[in-house]
Motif scaffolding. Structure first.
Motif, PDB file in Angstrom:
ATOM      1  N   GLY A   1       0.418  10.420  20.317  1.00 20.71           N
ATOM      2  CA  GLY A   1       1.310   9.826  19.239  1.00 20.71           C
ATOM      3  C   GLY A   1       1.799  11.021  18.438  1.00 20.71           C
ATOM      4  N   ARG A   2       2.935  10.689  17.752  1.00 20.50           N
ATOM      5  CA  ARG A   2       3.737  11.726  16.841  1.00 20.50           C
ATOM      6  C   ARG A   2       4.390  11.141  15.701  1.00 20.50           C
ATOM      7  N   ILE A   3       3.988  11.705  14.440  1.00 18.45           N
ATOM      8  CA  ILE A   3       4.506  11.154  13.217  1.00 18.45           C
ATOM      9  C   ILE A   3       5.458  12.361  12.713  1.00 18.45           C
ATOM     10  N   GLU A   4       6.609  11.765  12.028  1.00 17.83           N
ATOM     11  CA  GLU A   4       7.296  12.697  11.432  1.00 17.83           C
ATOM     12  C   GLU A   4       7.792  12.031  10.095  1.00 17.83           C
ATOM     13  N   VAL A   5       7.535  12.530   9.067  1.00 18.88           N
ATOM     14  CA  VAL A   5       7.666  12.080   7.546  1.00 18.88           C
ATOM     15  C   VAL A   5       7.894  12.880   6.537  1.00 18.88           C
ATOM     16  N   PRO A   6       8.835  12.806   5.608  1.00 19.90           N
ATOM     17  CA  PRO A   6       8.891  13.908   4.692  1.00 19.90           C
ATOM     18  C   PRO A   6       7.805  13.600   3.490  1.00 19.90           C
ATOM     19  N   ASP A   7       7.366  14.795   3.032  1.00 19.21           N
ATOM     20  CA  ASP A   7       6.165  14.625   2.112  1.00 19.21           C
ATOM     21  C   ASP A   7       6.455  13.927   1.032  1.00 19.21           C
ATOM     22  N   PHE A   8       7.823  13.892   0.586  1.00 20.79           N
ATOM     23  CA  PHE A   8       7.949  13.299  -0.837  1.00 20.79           C
ATOM     24  C   PHE A   8       7.948  11.676  -0.733  1.00 20.79           C
ATOM     25  N   MET A   9       7.955  11.123   0.589  1.00 22.00           N
ATOM     26  CA  MET A   9       8.039   9.788   0.815  1.00 22.00           C
ATOM     27  C   MET A   9       6.607   9.367   1.014  1.00 22.00           C
ATOM     28  N   LEU A  10       5.657   9.905   0.809  1.00 22.94           N
ATOM     29  CA  LEU A  10       4.199   9.622   1.190  1.00 22.94           C
ATOM     30  C   LEU A  10       3.657   8.622   0.237  1.00 22.94           C
ATOM     31  N   ASP A  11       4.322   8.695  -0.909  1.00 25.83           N
ATOM     32  CA  ASP A  11       3.521   7.850  -2.084  1.00 25.83           C
ATOM     33  C   ASP A  11       4.435   6.486  -2.142  1.00 25.83           C
ATOM     34  N   THR A  12       5.541   6.255  -1.225  1.00 27.26           N
ATOM     35  CA  THR A  12       6.358   5.161  -1.238  1.00 27.26           C
ATOM     36  C   THR A  12       5.453   3.931  -1.033  1.00 27.26           C
ATOM     37  N   SER A  13       5.689   2.679  -1.678  1.00 32.28           N
ATOM     38  CA  SER A  13       5.053   1.345  -1.526  1.00 32.28           C
ATOM     39  C   SER A  13       5.587   0.715  -0.290  1.00 32.28           C
TER      40      SER A  13
ATOM     41  N   VAL B   1       0.969  -1.148  -0.039  1.00 35.24           N
ATOM     42  CA  VAL B   1       0.029  -0.045   0.024  1.00 35.24           C
ATOM     43  C   VAL B   1       0.937   1.274   0.234  1.00 35.24           C
ATOM     44  N   GLN B   2       0.299   2.327  -0.122  1.00 35.91           N
ATOM     45  CA  GLN B   2       1.124   3.680  -0.003  1.00 35.91           C
ATOM     46  C   GLN B   2       1.210   3.967   1.252  1.00 35.91           C
ATOM     47  N   LEU B   3       2.451   4.621   1.525  1.00 35.92           N
ATOM     48  CA  LEU B   3       2.947   5.021   2.767  1.00 35.92           C
ATOM     49  C   LEU B   3       1.827   5.814   3.561  1.00 35.92           C
ATOM     50  N   ARG B   4       1.374   6.929   2.891  1.00 36.14           N
ATOM     51  CA  ARG B   4       0.264   7.718   3.471  1.00 36.14           C
ATOM     52  C   ARG B   4      -0.917   6.718   3.843  1.00 36.14           C
ATOM     53  N   GLN B   5      -1.220   5.604   3.157  1.00 35.51           N
ATOM     54  CA  GLN B   5      -2.389   4.906   3.689  1.00 35.51           C
ATOM     55  C   GLN B   5      -2.139   4.253   5.198  1.00 35.51           C
TER      56      GLN B   5
END
Length: 580
Positions: A452-464, A426-430
């Motif tokens: 909870g706290r989540i830190e993630v770069p926007d360019f990686m959200l579509d990563t499978s 699935v996509q990382l954003r999902q």
């Protein structure tokens, strides 16, 4: 170099051929070299022996001449009345008569002693110097020697040079001389020789254009040719019983003979190239064999390489690529040895059959892996389903319908995601939205006890990514880290790494709880399945199994406890094409 030896197999045909060739050629080359060095050593010994005998003969002549001079001077000291009178306080007329008589004797005798250059007599009481000399050298040379003798004799004997039993060397104005001085009362008598004239006769010997003959002191100081010795780095301070080779760039043989009459030696310095010029035939043979070896060995090596090594190397390269998983490669057919043609054809036919079998097995394995993945993913759902019912029941008891509505919506989203999680990726954003939804469910269950706290770069959200690979560890934190002692925070950090030119996604899931027990931590890091009667920790094992199946061993999970308290899970996933 270490990598070369690791790739080199001593049991390979290439190694055996190389060893066989070396086993034949090395003894022949060693024998040739031994014969060459032996011949050179024989020639050197002969040249050294010949020159040694010549130097000994010439040194014996010098010693004999010096011995004759010593005997004559000793006789004068012992019995000559004129020498005695010159050392006594006699009238001037008698002194002059004795001086004239002694001078006449010395002048008459000096032509008989061809080695020496002059006799001299010195009276200390009258400070009078008399010399009978051969008509060689210059006036300035004789004057400098006279000044030196007067300086050392007028104050009496110094105990070193005067009255010694042997001749000694002294340098005056850059030229070296041999002196021997005897004392007779208040007078001294002696003789001196210019060392350059002693070795003059050796110039007739052919020592080569760069060869030299010279005298040295017993300490290795050259009495002539000092510039030549220094320029060529020739060592003169060695044992002269045997010859030796020395020199800085060119090699020189040094042969010498020691004098028994003084602290000097006679040396012959012979260029090594002059010695070895007497070996023309041996040099031609060595040159011929060397040229033949340089021609035959490469030609033979090329033929072996073309007929055997290259076909073998083609087979090995193909087998290496097959070992790496490439079953499409084949051995190219080329003109060569018949045996290799048969091997190549048989090998290609066999690989075609193996490839077909591999395709069939691969398709069967894919079906089996998909079934296993679905089974592993579905194992998580019943466990959370039971927890969700417990939460709903608790909220119903409190009649908090607003929270029940929010929780129901969260559960709808949760189970919707779970029902589609049978997909491999699935996509990382999902996955992160699903994780946030799960954390919100737990926040509703434990008010003011969980965040909870989540830190993630926007360019990686579509990563499978695989489904539930983050949520499973968050769920594990809720199950084992929640206590009544204080609130728990869950931190999720995701970033991109580059290791050896290959991109990786790193996901770090941490909490502020009590951390993993040590016995559990060691078991998790070695990948063992940790369960009890209630099936605890099965979620972590499921994630490990799914990652292993999906990434074929390229993914990794490590478990640890934070220094400030709490558990830490680090997941690394390679970023490349995935099987769906």
């Amino acid at each position: 170099m270490n990598g070369f030896f690791k790739k080199w197999s001593w049991r390979s045909i290439r190694s055996r051929l190389a060893i066989s060739v070396l086993a034949v050629t090395l003894p022949l080359i060693a024998l040739l070299l031994y014969n060459s060095f032996y011949s050179i050593n024989v020639v050197r010994n002969q040249v050294a022996s010949s020159n040694k005998n010549m130097l000994i003969l010439y040194m014996d002549q010098i010693n004999k001449s010096l011995e004759d001079v010593d005997q004559y001077l000793n006789s004068l000291v012992a019995i000559d009345t004129d020498l005695l009178v010159m050392g006594l306080p006699v009238p001037d007329q008698e002194y002059r008569m004795a001086k004239l008589s002694l001078f006449s004797k010395l002048a008459e005798k000096i032509p008989l002693f061809k080695t020496i250059d002059a006799f001299f007599v010195y009276s200390v009481s009258r400070q009078d110097y008399v010399s009978a000399f051969r008509q060689v050298g210059t006036f300035d040379e004789r004057a400098a020697i006279q000044d030196y003798l007067i300086e050392i004799l007028r104050d009496g004997p110094d105990g070193n040079s005067i009255g010694s039993k042997s001749w000694y060397v002294k340098g005056i104005n850059g030229t070296y001389y041999l002196f021997h001085i005897f004392q007779s009362g208040d007078s001294y008598i002696g003789s001196w020789i210019n060392t350059n004239r002693i070795v003059g006769a050796l110039g007739l010997i052919d020592l080569g254009e760069k060869g030299r003959s010279l005298l040295t002191t017993d300490q290795g100081l050259p009495l002539s040719e000092a510039a030549f010795i220094a320029e060529n780095g020739i060592d003169l301070n060695r044992d002269l019983n045997n010859y030796y080779l020395t020199g800085k760039s060119d090699r020189y043989m040094v042969v010498g003979a020691e004098s028994s009459k003084g602290n000097f030696n006679l040396l012959a310095i012979i260029p090594d190239e002059k010695i070895l010029e007497n070996l023309p035939y041996l040099r031609k043979i060595i040159l011929f064999v060397s040229i033949c070896s340089l021609i035959i060995l490469p030609v033979g090596t090329l033929l072996l390489r073309k007929m055997i090594l290259l076909p073998l190397n083609r087979i090995l390269q193909v087998m290496k690529r097959i070992k790496e998983g490439n079953l499409d490669v084949r051995i190219n057919q080329s003109a060569g040895v018949d045996e290799f043609q048969i091997v190549n054809e048989t090998f290609n036919t066999m690989m075609a059959q193996i490839q077909q079998l591999h395709v069939n097995v691969y398709e069967e394995q894919q079906s089996k892996q998909r079934a296993e993945l679905q089974h592993l993913q579905l194992q998580i759902n019943p466990h959370f389903f039971m927890n969700s019912l417990n939460i709903m029941y608790s909220l119903a008891q409190t009649k908090n319908y607003e929270l029940i509505q929010e929780l129901s919506l969260c559960l709808v989203n949760y189970f919707r995601y779970m029902f589609r999680s049978n997909l491999s990726f699935v996509q990382l954003r999902q996955e992160l939205d699903h994780t946030r939804n799960y954390i919100r469910i737990q926040e509703l269950r434990y008010p003011n006890s969980l965040s909870g706290r989540i830190e993630v770069p926007d360019f990686m959200l579509d990563t499978s990514v695989p489904p539930l690979f983050i949520q499973s560890f968050v769920e594990n934190t809720v199950k084992y880290a929640m206590t009544l002692d204080g609130p728990i925070e869950i931190i999720i950090r995701i970033d991109l790494l580059d290791e050896g030119g290959r991109p990786y996604m790193r996901a770090v899931i941490e909490d502020t709880g009590v951390g993993f027990p040590e016995e559990i931590l060691s078991e998790l890091n070695v990948g063992r399945k940790i369960t009890n009667e209630e099936g605890e920790h099965i979620g972590i094992w499921n994630v490990q199994q799914r990652l292993s199946l999906l990434y074929k061993g390229q993914a990794s999970i490590s478990f640890s406890n934070r220094m400030t308290g709490g558990a830490s899970v680090v997941i690394q996933l390679p970023l490349y094409g995935h099987d769906s």
